[in-house]
Every structure is written in structure tokens, then in C-alpha cells.
Write an enzyme that holds these catalytic residues in place. Sequence first.
Site, PDB file in Angstrom:
ATOM      1  N   ALA A  92       0.806  -1.221   0.000  1.00  0.00           N
ATOM      2  CA  ALA A  92       0.000   0.000   0.000  1.00  0.00           C
ATOM      3  C   ALA A  92       0.839   1.271   0.000  1.00  0.00           C
ATOM      4  O   ALA A  92       0.339   2.344  -0.329  1.00  0.00           O
ATOM      5  CB  ALA A  92      -0.925   0.008   1.214  1.00  0.00           C
ATOM      6  N   LYS A  93       2.107   1.159   0.421  1.00  0.00           N
ATOM      7  CA  LYS A  93       3.043   2.296   0.412  1.00  0.00           C
ATOM      8  C   LYS A  93       2.470   3.506   1.140  1.00  0.00           C
ATOM      9  O   LYS A  93       2.624   4.650   0.711  1.00  0.00           O
ATOM     10  CB  LYS A  93       3.446   2.662  -1.013  1.00  0.00           C
ATOM     11  CG  LYS A  93       4.129   1.520  -1.771  1.00  0.00           C
ATOM     12  CD  LYS A  93       4.522   1.917  -3.176  1.00  0.00           C
ATOM     13  CE  LYS A  93       5.222   0.793  -3.909  1.00  0.00           C
ATOM     14  NZ  LYS A  93       4.308  -0.329  -4.249  1.00  0.00           N
ATOM     15  N   ARG A  94       1.832   3.284   2.262  1.00  0.00           N
ATOM     16  CA  ARG A  94       1.199   4.360   3.005  1.00  0.00           C
ATOM     17  C   ARG A  94       2.237   5.139   3.808  1.00  0.00           C
ATOM     18  O   ARG A  94       3.270   4.608   4.211  1.00  0.00           O
ATOM     19  CB  ARG A  94       0.128   3.799   3.941  1.00  0.00           C
ATOM     20  CG  ARG A  94      -1.029   3.079   3.255  1.00  0.00           C
ATOM     21  CD  ARG A  94      -1.780   4.011   2.326  1.00  0.00           C
ATOM     22  NE  ARG A  94      -3.076   3.467   1.957  1.00  0.00           N
ATOM     23  CZ  ARG A  94      -3.474   3.254   0.715  1.00  0.00           C
ATOM     24  NH1 ARG A  94      -2.666   3.501  -0.286  1.00  0.00           N
ATOM     25  NH2 ARG A  94      -4.679   2.787   0.452  1.00  0.00           N
TER      26      ARG A  94
END
Length: 265
Positions: A92-94
Site C-alpha cells: 500500500a506504500k502508506r
Amino acid sequence: MSFFTDLADRIDRIDSVVSVGLDPDPARLPDSVRDTDLPRFAFNRRIIDATHEYAAAYKPNAAFYEDPDGWRALRETIAYAHGKDVPVLLDAKRGDIGNTARQYADLLEHADAITVNPYLGGDSLQPFLSKAEKGVFVLCRTSNPGGADLQDRELADGRTVYERVADLAAGWNEHGNVGLVVGATAPDELEALRDRVPDLPFLVPGVGAQGGDLEAAATAGLADGVGLVNSSRGIIFAGEDGPNWERAAGVAAKRLRDELNAYRG
């Protein structure tokens, strides 16, 4: 039990460090799943059935699920993978601050691990890092060519940005739940980072369709035997033009497992 303890058990049990990326591009789904209630889940379920004996983990990318039916498909996919006893890493690369970061971290109620972006600093990652039983993979040296635009910049102390990220991640690892995302398309940097942070497992994308270095991924990517080497399109769309597409995915996953094991020893 922590994510990396569970992952180590899974790797030992099936003798594989393969991560299968579940990126069900709607435009590429086979006709046989298009008319189902949740085509992306129907596709993923058949991929999981064909590959689970070779998969140390599954890695769905959130970008392929960010609509109402997509989130339903993602939840069903995670539950189905768990039913096969395979952990799920949500790509998700949040990375954000305050209440937003805490909301993003709630995604870990469903998945076992997540990828995060460190650009906003350590406080933006605390809601993820504080979940000691969950894995947190910090973007460090990514596999895309443009990653060098920022990651390779030299700081005043002589370190590159990606080296600084690796050092910070090692300091954030108080719960033993931190890993790094380090691409296989930059094998020299991959090997140097392994020397720099010997205890952090890596998630290594960039093999398969991106043509990354398998030997570096299988050796430098692992910390005491623990880590993941991911292929997405190279597995799930291996049989895209044929009637036995799920069988082709299984063959591709097995081939990658065997190729990596030849280097793992």
C-alpha cells in the site's frame, strides 16, 4: 507471534521465499472470471489454488482494489490466502501524519504486513510500527529507474538518502517487525544494504517482468534466511493468452522457487 517469526516458519515449511504479487488488472483478466460477482477475487482464488504450495506470502497491491468491489475482493482474497495458511503483505506504500496515519494503519486489521513510505519521517510510521505482531516494510531502494532521482542523492554526511533510510529503519525496529523494500534491479546496492543492516529482512521486487538479479535477491535479500522475493505479472499472467492460465501461473511460481533455491543453497 510476530509476522517475521510466522514468515520464517512458512519459509522453512515449504522451502520457498517466493512472494506472489496479486495485481489483478481488470483489463487483463481472463474471460472465464469476468462474469463472476467479484472477478478480481475469482481470478485471485484460482491463482492461489495454483501457487500456494510455492508461495511464502502473497502481496496484493492496493492500487488494484481501490473501489467498492475491489475492497470486497481484497478482503475475500486475504481470507482465502489465510485459509491456505499463507500470510498476506499489503503493498500500500502508506505514509502520512496524525489521524490519517492511524486510519491507514487500520488496514493491518486485515493483512499481516504492509509497505510504507518513510518520506514524512518516523512519526508518520509509528501507527504501523507500534503493531508489534505486524510486518512493516519501509521503501528504501526501489526497482524503478526514477528511484535514483531522490534515493541516490548524497547527503552532507556522505550517505545516500537510501542509506539514511536503511539506518533509520534499523533504529525503528524495536519490536523486530521492520523490513526494507530493496529492488533486485540494483544488485550492488542490494548487497551493500545487506551489509549495512544485516538483521532486516528485505522484500525484493523487480524479478520476473522487470528482469532483476535473481542471485542477489536470493542471497543478499535474506536475513538469517528470512525475506521475500516478489514476482507479480511474471507469475499471475504467465498464461495470459492460453486456456490453462492458472496452471501456467503455478508452473511459473514453481520455476521461480526452484531458481531462487539454487542460489539459497
